[in-house]
Design a protein around this motif. Structure first.
Motif, PDB file in Angstrom:
ATOM      1  N   GLN A  48      10.601   4.324   1.532  1.00  0.00           N
ATOM      2  CA  GLN A  48      10.156   5.364   2.450  1.00  0.00           C
ATOM      3  C   GLN A  48       8.677   5.231   2.834  1.00  0.00           C
ATOM      4  O   GLN A  48       8.086   6.169   3.371  1.00  0.00           O
ATOM      5  N   LEU A  49       8.073   4.081   2.538  1.00  0.00           N
ATOM      6  CA  LEU A  49       6.677   3.882   2.935  1.00  0.00           C
ATOM      7  C   LEU A  49       6.519   4.125   4.428  1.00  0.00           C
ATOM      8  O   LEU A  49       7.359   3.697   5.222  1.00  0.00           O
ATOM      9  N   PRO A  50       5.445   4.799   4.851  1.00  0.00           N
ATOM     10  CA  PRO A  50       5.231   5.006   6.290  1.00  0.00           C
ATOM     11  C   PRO A  50       5.148   3.667   7.022  1.00  0.00           C
ATOM     12  O   PRO A  50       4.736   2.650   6.444  1.00  0.00           O
ATOM     13  N   PRO A  51       5.515   3.655   8.300  1.00  0.00           N
ATOM     14  CA  PRO A  51       5.491   2.391   9.048  1.00  0.00           C
ATOM     15  C   PRO A  51       4.111   1.758   9.158  1.00  0.00           C
ATOM     16  O   PRO A  51       4.003   0.552   9.386  1.00  0.00           O
ATOM     17  N   ASP A  52       3.047   2.570   9.002  1.00  0.00           N
ATOM     18  CA  ASP A  52       1.696   2.014   9.130  1.00  0.00           C
ATOM     19  C   ASP A  52       1.107   1.567   7.795  1.00  0.00           C
ATOM     20  O   ASP A  52      -0.085   1.292   7.694  1.00  0.00           O
ATOM     21  N   VAL A  53       1.942   1.477   6.766  1.00  0.00           N
ATOM     22  CA  VAL A  53       1.492   1.020   5.442  1.00  0.00           C
ATOM     23  C   VAL A  53       2.346  -0.161   5.013  1.00  0.00           C
ATOM     24  O   VAL A  53       3.574  -0.101   5.088  1.00  0.00           O
ATOM     25  N   VAL A  54       1.695  -1.229   4.569  1.00  0.00           N
ATOM     26  CA  VAL A  54       2.415  -2.413   4.114  1.00  0.00           C
ATOM     27  C   VAL A  54       2.042  -2.689   2.659  1.00  0.00           C
ATOM     28  O   VAL A  54       0.895  -2.533   2.251  1.00  0.00           O
ATOM     29  N   LEU A  55       3.037  -3.063   1.869  1.00  0.00           N
ATOM     30  CA  LEU A  55       2.832  -3.393   0.460  1.00  0.00           C
ATOM     31  C   LEU A  55       2.371  -4.843   0.360  1.00  0.00           C
ATOM     32  O   LEU A  55       2.977  -5.739   0.959  1.00  0.00           O
ATOM     33  N   VAL A  56       1.278  -5.087  -0.397  1.00  0.00           N
ATOM     34  CA  VAL A  56       0.713  -6.439  -0.482  1.00  0.00           C
ATOM     35  C   VAL A  56       0.353  -6.763  -1.926  1.00  0.00           C
ATOM     36  O   VAL A  56       0.113  -5.865  -2.740  1.00  0.00           O
ATOM     37  N   PRO A  57       0.287  -8.061  -2.280  1.00  0.00           N
ATOM     38  CA  PRO A  57      -0.255  -8.455  -3.584  1.00  0.00           C
ATOM     39  C   PRO A  57      -1.750  -8.182  -3.635  1.00  0.00           C
ATOM     40  O   PRO A  57      -2.417  -8.071  -2.595  1.00  0.00           O
ATOM     41  N   VAL A  58      -2.296  -8.112  -4.850  1.00  0.00           N
ATOM     42  CA  VAL A  58      -3.722  -7.821  -5.009  1.00  0.00           C
ATOM     43  C   VAL A  58      -4.578  -8.867  -4.306  1.00  0.00           C
ATOM     44  O   VAL A  58      -5.604  -8.543  -3.693  1.00  0.00           O
ATOM     45  N   SER A  59      -4.176 -10.124  -4.350  1.00  0.00           N
ATOM     46  CA  SER A  59      -5.001 -11.195  -3.769  1.00  0.00           C
ATOM     47  C   SER A  59      -5.218 -11.024  -2.275  1.00  0.00           C
ATOM     48  O   SER A  59      -6.178 -11.570  -1.716  1.00  0.00           O
TER      49      SER A  59
END
Length: 337
Positions: free
Chosen positions: A232-243
């Protein structure tokens, strides 16, 4: 010939095109980036395997002397997750410590030995973060020895910020080590309601600042909330690795995430458009010269693919067939006094 078609087209479409391009740029704006790190890997195989089934952009931090450290690091690597060494560091409070916990006052040789062994125990690691460590990370001299050692291995350092007076950034000055800091702890309170609240806080911080790092643990409540909230993450948020959040990280373009479409019932019969839009099309003598497919290909090659370019193609297609639509097929507009 293609250029003449484009010029003729743009004369008629300049204002609609500008509006559509503005919309396109807004849709393609860089999303907020959220990194989630799950600490304490190496002890709870069942829970950790549930984490590894989640999106590969979730990073995992493995305790170097845990019973399952090498096994879980290998599994995380095979699943595409970024790996950190969850390095035990001395806290201010007295509590049980992991073996080979880094402490202020250790010699440089001892710190080098412990870090070298940790790297062997946690294969494929790209970075390191601190397990506890309020005493160690607030000691500038001790952290300088850590950073000098890390610089030989090209590892970044994620400061878990277990104390406000941490010296990690100052200690890394003059070395090649890049430092980023944790913004949110997800599960200090392990109730699902509290974890959900902290997850939402991390999302809001990412949206406000452009990025945020949240740290959690493989608790059942944390796993449950992540399973519910990540889709359900908002469309303007993307999940990324720390690097991806390091200062030197290259610019990346992330695929757009559209909201899930709402299903609507399709009417049994086509609905006629109640308004005649043909007066908004170019003159018939101009539109007859335009092949929508060829024009779309030309514009796409010049400007690239975007929602605006696709809208232009749809517009041209409509205008090319509009003259063929019988006026009698459109409902008559009501008479107005």
């Amino acid at each position: 010939m293609a250029w003449k078609i484009v010029v003729t087209l743009l004369k008629h479409l300049i204002h609609p095109v500008l509006g559509l391009l503005c919309l396109s740029f807004a849709l393609s704006a860089a999303p907020a980036r959220l990194a989630i790190v799950i600490d304490d890997f190496g002890y709870r195989k069942h829970n950790e395997e549930q984490i590894l089934k989640m999106p590969a952009a979730i990073s995992v931090a493995v305790l170097p002397n845990a019973p399952l450290s090498q096994e879980m690091a290998q599994k995380a690597y095979q699943s595409g997750h970024e790996i950190l060494i969850h390095m035990p560091m001395a806290p201010i409070s007295k509590q049980p410590l992991e073996r080979d916990t880094l402490r202020p006052g250790m010699s440089v040789e001892e710190i080098r030995r412990i870090i070298a062994q940790a790297i062997r125990n946690v294969p494929h690691a790209k970075g390191m973060n601190n397990h506890m460590g309020s005493a160690m990370t607030s000691d500038l001299g001790a952290m300088q020895l850590v950073m000098k050692t890390l610089s030989h291995y090209q590892l970044y350092f994620l400061d878990s910020v277990t104390i406000g007076s941490t010296k990690s950034i100052q200690a890394a000055e003059g070395t090649s080590v890049q430092v980023v800091k944790r913004k949110v702890f997800l599960d200090d309170d392990q109730s699902e309601a509290a974890v959900r609240k902290q997850f939402n806080l991390a999302v809001k911080m990412a949206q406000k600042n452009g990025s945020a790092i949240a740290i959690g643990h493989p608790h059942p409540s944390t796993i449950s909330v992540l399973q519910q909230m990540l889709p359900q993450l908002p469309p303007d948020v993307v999940l990324v690795p720390v690097s991806h959040l390091l200062p030197s990280a290259p610019h990346r373009t992330y695929p757009s995430r559209e909201p899930k479409p709402v299903e609507v019932e399709t009417p049994e019969k086509p609905v006629a458009i109640p308004v005649d839009l043909t007066h908004r099309c170019p003159a018939p003598e101009s539109i007859e010269k335009i092949n929508p497919q060829a024009t779309y290909s030309t514009i796409k090659n010049i400007f690239g693919t975007s929602p605006a370019i696709w809208s232009i193609y749809s517009y041209l297609t409509y205008c090319s067939v509009a003259p063929q639509i019988s006026a009698s097929s459109l409902p008559s507009a009501p008479n107005r006094p």
